[in-house]
Design an enzyme around this catalytic site. Structure first.
Site, PDB file in Angstrom:
ATOM      1  CG  MET A  10     -18.887  -8.184 -18.008  1.00 53.15           C
ATOM      2  SD  MET A  10     -19.140  -7.536 -16.483  1.00 53.15           S
ATOM      3  CE  MET A  10     -20.209  -8.579 -15.710  1.00 53.15           C
ATOM      4  CE1 TYR A 121     -30.983 -10.573 -12.721  1.00 50.52           C
ATOM      5  CE2 TYR A 121     -29.975 -11.543 -10.597  1.00 50.52           C
ATOM      6  CZ  TYR A 121     -29.732 -11.178 -12.032  1.00 50.52           C
ATOM      7  OH  TYR A 121     -28.820 -11.647 -12.826  1.00 50.52           O
TER       8      TYR A 121
END
Ligand SMILES: NC(=O)c1ccc[n+]([C@@H]2O[C@H](COP(=O)([O-])OP(=O)(O)OC[C@H]3O[C@@H](n4cnc5c(N)ncnc54)[C@H](OP(=O)(O)O)[C@@H]3O)[C@@H](O)[C@H]2O)c1
Length: 276
Positions: A10, A121
């Site tokens: 993206m 993460y």
């Protein structure tokens, strides 16, 4: 030449578009950042002046059940890129995240605040930040709540759900700044062109909750959808998220002159462009 790694993602696609002739993109078909051999081969052959790493394992909940892949891509992969950059004297730009913070500060995070990730993460991205230092020339750009034309994101999810339903429930106790990947790309290019090194925060200005953001998406796109509140605890996702992770971006502004527009203006721009 500025090499964008993760160029099909993206952010990568908007960066490539904005860089024009200065940019060159590679993604997983050309380079696997979890392989030292692949990284040294590609960087050694292309010899870029700058490498912008947008490649990452970005499934925040998926990382909780696959810590090995998270660390391999978001942690070790950055070490290989940094060592390859060091060998050719290139600048490594590492894109990082507000999820390195625990969200308990209560005021916007500055670059020197101590990281304390709550999720796998966040831990893996923090490892990536530390590994970027294998390259003496490195720039770490922390950002948050990204949306853009070329990837799955909250705006597209809301527009899809809003076309099907008249009522949605969205968390109202996580606060941050929705950020357009076009504006982030401009910030990254401004940092490179200004010769900046070290850690910077880059996000659209002003902040809101995901619930406020959803309401704004429906207001701006003319959809009649009632947006009800819920808490993060009620949502019960596998990965813990910081509740307040607004990033203070005045260092970016002071050192590059680039001041990101408000998230609401950026949203309006995005909705206009996606209609074309
Ligand atoms: N999205 C957000 O809200 C957000 C917020 C804060 C920070 N960030 C950071 O911003 C950066 C860009 O995010 P994004 O949302 O644009 O990511 P994205 O759309 O998921 O793009 C990442 C790209 O990296 C590729 N990739 C994955 N593993 C790779 C590997 N081993 N070697 C080479 N390429 C690999 C992916 O390919 P596949 O698709 O084939 O896997 C994908 O094309 C990331 O560093 C992310 O951590 C994102």
């Amino acid at each position: 030449m500025i090499l964008v790694v993760g160029a099909n993602g993206m952010l990568g696609q908007d960066l490539i578009a904005l860089l024009g002739d200065r940019g060159h993109g590679v993604d997983i078909a050309d380079i696997d950042i979890t392989s030292a051999e692949s990284v040294f081969k590609v960087i050694g052959a292309l010899k870029p002046e700058v490498v912008i790493n947008c490649a990452a394992y970005t499934d925040v909940d998926g990382c909780e059940s696959d810590a090995e892949t998270a660390m391999a891509v978001n942690g070790e992969g950055v070490a290989y890129l940094a060592m390859a950059c060091r060998d050719i004297g290139a600048l490594l730009v590492q894109v990082s995240t507000d999820y390195v913070f625990d969200g308990g500060k209560g005021t916007p995070y500055v670059e020197d605040d101590a990281p304390c990730p709550l999720s796998v993460y966040g831990e893996s991205k923090l490892a990536g930040e530390m590994n970027a230092a294998f390259s003496p020339e490195h720039l770490i750009v922390r950002t948050q709540w990204l949306y853009g034309l070329h990837g799955k994101n909250f705006v597209e999810t809301m527009l899809r759900l809003g076309a099907e339903k008249s009522e949605l429930t969205v968390v109202d106790d996580q606060i941050g700044s929705p950020t357009s990947t076009v504006d982030l790309s401009q910030a990254i290019i401004a940092l490179i062109d200004s010769g900046c090194r070290g850690v910077y925060h880059a996000a659209n200005s002003e902040y809101c909750s995901w619930n406020d953001f959803a309401k704004a998406i429906f207001e701006e796109s003319g959809l009649q959808v009632a947006v009800k509140p819920m808490t993060t605890t009620e949502l019960n996702r596998p990965a813990r998220r910081p509740l307040y992770s607004t990033l203070e971006c005045s260092k970016l502004n002071a050192e590059t002159g680039y001041h990101p527009q408000t998230w609401r203006n950026a949203l309006r721009e995005y909705l206009k462009i996606r209609e074309k």
